[in-house]
Design a protein around this motif. Structure first.
Motif, PDB file in Angstrom:
ATOM      1  N   GLN A 170      63.982  98.846  31.488  1.00 53.12           N
ATOM      2  CA  GLN A 170      65.280  98.643  31.017  1.00 53.12           C
ATOM      3  C   GLN A 170      66.281  99.810  31.357  1.00 53.12           C
ATOM      4  O   GLN A 170      67.524  99.608  31.767  1.00 53.12           O
ATOM      5  CB  GLN A 170      65.323  98.356  29.414  1.00 53.12           C
ATOM      6  CG  GLN A 170      64.688  96.876  29.271  1.00 53.12           C
ATOM      7  CD  GLN A 170      64.558  96.703  27.870  1.00 53.12           C
ATOM      8  OE1 GLN A 170      64.497  97.450  27.092  1.00 53.12           O
ATOM      9  NE2 GLN A 170      63.959  95.559  27.436  1.00 53.12           N
ATOM     10  N   GLN A 171      65.916 101.065  31.063  1.00 53.92           N
ATOM     11  CA  GLN A 171      66.509 102.018  31.199  1.00 53.92           C
ATOM     12  C   GLN A 171      67.051 102.433  32.668  1.00 53.92           C
ATOM     13  O   GLN A 171      67.957 102.606  32.884  1.00 53.92           O
ATOM     14  CB  GLN A 171      65.751 103.495  30.776  1.00 53.92           C
ATOM     15  CG  GLN A 171      65.787 103.573  29.345  1.00 53.92           C
ATOM     16  CD  GLN A 171      64.937 104.661  28.736  1.00 53.92           C
ATOM     17  OE1 GLN A 171      63.891 105.201  29.166  1.00 53.92           O
ATOM     18  NE2 GLN A 171      65.286 105.153  27.494  1.00 53.92           N
ATOM     19  N   ILE A 172      65.924 102.258  33.636  1.00 56.67           N
ATOM     20  CA  ILE A 172      66.159 102.216  34.908  1.00 56.67           C
ATOM     21  C   ILE A 172      67.274 101.314  35.524  1.00 56.67           C
ATOM     22  O   ILE A 172      68.035 101.597  36.322  1.00 56.67           O
ATOM     23  CB  ILE A 172      64.840 102.141  35.778  1.00 56.67           C
ATOM     24  CG1 ILE A 172      64.042 103.322  35.547  1.00 56.67           C
ATOM     25  CG2 ILE A 172      65.098 101.901  37.350  1.00 56.67           C
ATOM     26  CD1 ILE A 172      62.517 102.937  36.198  1.00 56.67           C
ATOM     27  N   ASN A 173      67.183 100.074  35.133  1.00 58.70           N
ATOM     28  CA  ASN A 173      68.216  99.199  35.323  1.00 58.70           C
ATOM     29  C   ASN A 173      69.532  99.362  34.813  1.00 58.70           C
ATOM     30  O   ASN A 173      70.243  99.013  35.538  1.00 58.70           O
ATOM     31  CB  ASN A 173      67.654  97.556  34.930  1.00 58.70           C
ATOM     32  CG  ASN A 173      66.630  97.021  35.800  1.00 58.70           C
ATOM     33  OD1 ASN A 173      66.903  97.246  36.988  1.00 58.70           O
ATOM     34  ND2 ASN A 173      65.844  96.184  35.390  1.00 58.70           N
ATOM     35  N   GLN A 174      69.581  99.833  33.607  1.00 57.58           N
ATOM     36  CA  GLN A 174      70.979 100.222  32.947  1.00 57.58           C
ATOM     37  C   GLN A 174      71.466 101.304  33.875  1.00 57.58           C
ATOM     38  O   GLN A 174      72.639 101.405  34.296  1.00 57.58           O
ATOM     39  CB  GLN A 174      70.657 100.679  31.669  1.00 57.58           C
ATOM     40  CG  GLN A 174      71.927 101.180  31.066  1.00 57.58           C
ATOM     41  CD  GLN A 174      71.777 101.566  29.548  1.00 57.58           C
ATOM     42  OE1 GLN A 174      70.692 101.897  29.059  1.00 57.58           O
ATOM     43  NE2 GLN A 174      72.620 101.719  28.850  1.00 57.58           N
ATOM     44  N   ILE A 175      70.863 102.456  34.349  1.00 59.37           N
ATOM     45  CA  ILE A 175      71.343 103.336  35.170  1.00 59.37           C
ATOM     46  C   ILE A 175      71.684 103.065  36.601  1.00 59.37           C
ATOM     47  O   ILE A 175      72.839 103.265  36.891  1.00 59.37           O
ATOM     48  CB  ILE A 175      70.196 104.708  35.510  1.00 59.37           C
ATOM     49  CG1 ILE A 175      69.974 105.290  34.051  1.00 59.37           C
ATOM     50  CG2 ILE A 175      70.718 105.443  36.220  1.00 59.37           C
ATOM     51  CD1 ILE A 175      68.729 106.416  33.894  1.00 59.37           C
ATOM     52  N   ARG A 176      70.919 102.064  37.224  1.00 56.59           N
ATOM     53  CA  ARG A 176      71.420 101.380  38.420  1.00 56.59           C
ATOM     54  C   ARG A 176      72.670 100.584  38.256  1.00 56.59           C
ATOM     55  O   ARG A 176      73.493 100.820  39.251  1.00 56.59           O
ATOM     56  CB  ARG A 176      70.495 100.498  38.964  1.00 56.59           C
ATOM     57  CG  ARG A 176      68.918 101.131  39.528  1.00 56.59           C
ATOM     58  CD  ARG A 176      67.913  99.884  39.929  1.00 56.59           C
ATOM     59  NE  ARG A 176      67.350 100.555  41.163  1.00 56.59           N
ATOM     60  CZ  ARG A 176      66.272  99.920  41.800  1.00 56.59           C
ATOM     61  NH1 ARG A 176      65.967  98.762  41.374  1.00 56.59           N
ATOM     62  NH2 ARG A 176      65.645 100.410  42.669  1.00 56.59           N
ATOM     63  N   TYR A 177      72.671  99.761  37.230  1.00 55.55           N
ATOM     64  CA  TYR A 177      73.952  99.238  36.939  1.00 55.55           C
ATOM     65  C   TYR A 177      75.073  99.942  36.882  1.00 55.55           C
ATOM     66  O   TYR A 177      76.192  99.954  37.412  1.00 55.55           O
ATOM     67  CB  TYR A 177      73.746  98.209  35.596  1.00 55.55           C
ATOM     68  CG  TYR A 177      75.089  97.360  35.218  1.00 55.55           C
ATOM     69  CD1 TYR A 177      75.306  96.385  36.151  1.00 55.55           C
ATOM     70  CD2 TYR A 177      75.946  97.925  34.357  1.00 55.55           C
ATOM     71  CE1 TYR A 177      76.700  95.542  35.745  1.00 55.55           C
ATOM     72  CE2 TYR A 177      77.030  97.375  33.869  1.00 55.55           C
ATOM     73  CZ  TYR A 177      77.518  96.097  34.727  1.00 55.55           C
ATOM     74  OH  TYR A 177      78.591  95.622  34.273  1.00 55.55           O
ATOM     75  N   GLN A 178      75.163 101.148  36.018  1.00 55.49           N
ATOM     76  CA  GLN A 178      76.019 102.075  35.887  1.00 55.49           C
ATOM     77  C   GLN A 178      76.452 102.825  37.047  1.00 55.49           C
ATOM     78  O   GLN A 178      77.736 103.073  37.248  1.00 55.49           O
ATOM     79  CB  GLN A 178      75.717 103.037  34.802  1.00 55.49           C
ATOM     80  CG  GLN A 178      75.484 102.699  33.380  1.00 55.49           C
ATOM     81  CD  GLN A 178      74.989 103.708  32.377  1.00 55.49           C
ATOM     82  OE1 GLN A 178      74.346 104.652  32.774  1.00 55.49           O
ATOM     83  NE2 GLN A 178      75.227 103.269  31.070  1.00 55.49           N
ATOM     84  N   MET A 179      75.635 103.064  37.886  1.00 54.10           N
ATOM     85  CA  MET A 179      75.870 103.712  39.164  1.00 54.10           C
ATOM     86  C   MET A 179      76.582 102.782  40.154  1.00 54.10           C
ATOM     87  O   MET A 179      77.265 103.339  41.008  1.00 54.10           O
ATOM     88  CB  MET A 179      74.573 104.433  39.884  1.00 54.10           C
ATOM     89  CG  MET A 179      73.853 105.369  39.035  1.00 54.10           C
ATOM     90  SD  MET A 179      74.999 106.879  38.743  1.00 54.10           S
ATOM     91  CE  MET A 179      74.830 107.653  40.300  1.00 54.10           C
ATOM     92  N   SER A 180      76.192 101.346  40.144  1.00 55.27           N
ATOM     93  CA  SER A 180      76.924 100.735  41.000  1.00 55.27           C
ATOM     94  C   SER A 180      78.251 100.136  40.367  1.00 55.27           C
ATOM     95  O   SER A 180      79.255 100.006  41.311  1.00 55.27           O
ATOM     96  CB  SER A 180      75.882  99.302  41.169  1.00 55.27           C
ATOM     97  OG  SER A 180      75.830  98.695  39.854  1.00 55.27           O
ATOM     98  N   ALA A 181      78.485 100.283  39.199  1.00 53.28           N
ATOM     99  CA  ALA A 181      79.710 100.012  38.679  1.00 53.28           C
ATOM    100  C   ALA A 181      80.753 101.194  39.190  1.00 53.28           C
ATOM    101  O   ALA A 181      82.003 101.003  39.293  1.00 53.28           O
ATOM    102  CB  ALA A 181      79.842  99.905  37.360  1.00 53.28           C
ATOM    103  N   GLU A 182      80.121 102.473  39.173  1.00 52.40           N
ATOM    104  CA  GLU A 182      80.951 103.753  39.411  1.00 52.40           C
ATOM    105  C   GLU A 182      81.298 103.791  40.885  1.00 52.40           C
ATOM    106  O   GLU A 182      82.246 104.365  41.292  1.00 52.40           O
ATOM    107  CB  GLU A 182      80.167 105.000  39.162  1.00 52.40           C
ATOM    108  CG  GLU A 182      79.846 105.052  37.661  1.00 52.40           C
ATOM    109  CD  GLU A 182      79.091 106.438  37.233  1.00 52.40           C
ATOM    110  OE1 GLU A 182      78.861 107.030  38.025  1.00 52.40           O
ATOM    111  OE2 GLU A 182      78.860 106.479  35.984  1.00 52.40           O
ATOM    112  N   SER A 183      80.571 103.312  42.072  1.00 56.59           N
ATOM    113  CA  SER A 183      80.748 103.450  43.436  1.00 56.59           C
ATOM    114  C   SER A 183      81.749 101.880  43.745  1.00 56.59           C
ATOM    115  O   SER A 183      82.329 101.159  43.170  1.00 56.59           O
ATOM    116  CB  SER A 183      79.547 103.360  44.147  1.00 56.59           C
ATOM    117  OG  SER A 183      78.806 102.215  43.688  1.00 56.59           O
TER     118      SER A 183
END
Length: 71
Positions: A58-71
Motif C-alpha cells: 500500500q505504501q509503494i502504491n501510495q508513493i507511485r500515485y503521488q509521484m504520478s500526480a506531481e509529474s
C-alpha cells in the motif's frame, strides 16, 4: 537509507535523464553500514502484493500515485 536512496537517484538522473522510477535494494549490516545490492529502472512490486501484511504494498502504491500526480 532515505538519504542514500535520494543520492542514488540524483546521481543516476544526471547520467541517465528521463528516469521515472527506481527500485533500490539496500540493506544495513551489523555495523550500521549501508550496502547497495542493485538499482532497477523498472522495479516490479507484484511480490509485495502476495504478503499477508499489505502495508508495504500500500505504501509503494501510495508513493507511485503521488509521484504520478506531481509529474
Amino acid at each position: 537509507m532515505y538519504a542514500v536512496s535520494k543520492e542514488i537517484a540524483k546521481t543516476l538522473n544526471k547520467r541517465f535523464t528521463g528516469l521515472k522510477e527506481l527500485g533500490i535494494d539496500l540493506t544495513v549490516d551489523e555495523n550500521g553500514k549501508i550496502w547497495i545490492f542493485e538499482v532497477n529502472t523498472a522495479p516490479v512490486i507484484k511480490m509485495f502484493e502476495c504478503l499477508k501484511d499489505k502495508i508495504a504494498y500500500q505504501q509503494i502504491n501510495q508513493i507511485r500515485y503521488q509521484m504520478s500526480a506531481e509529474s
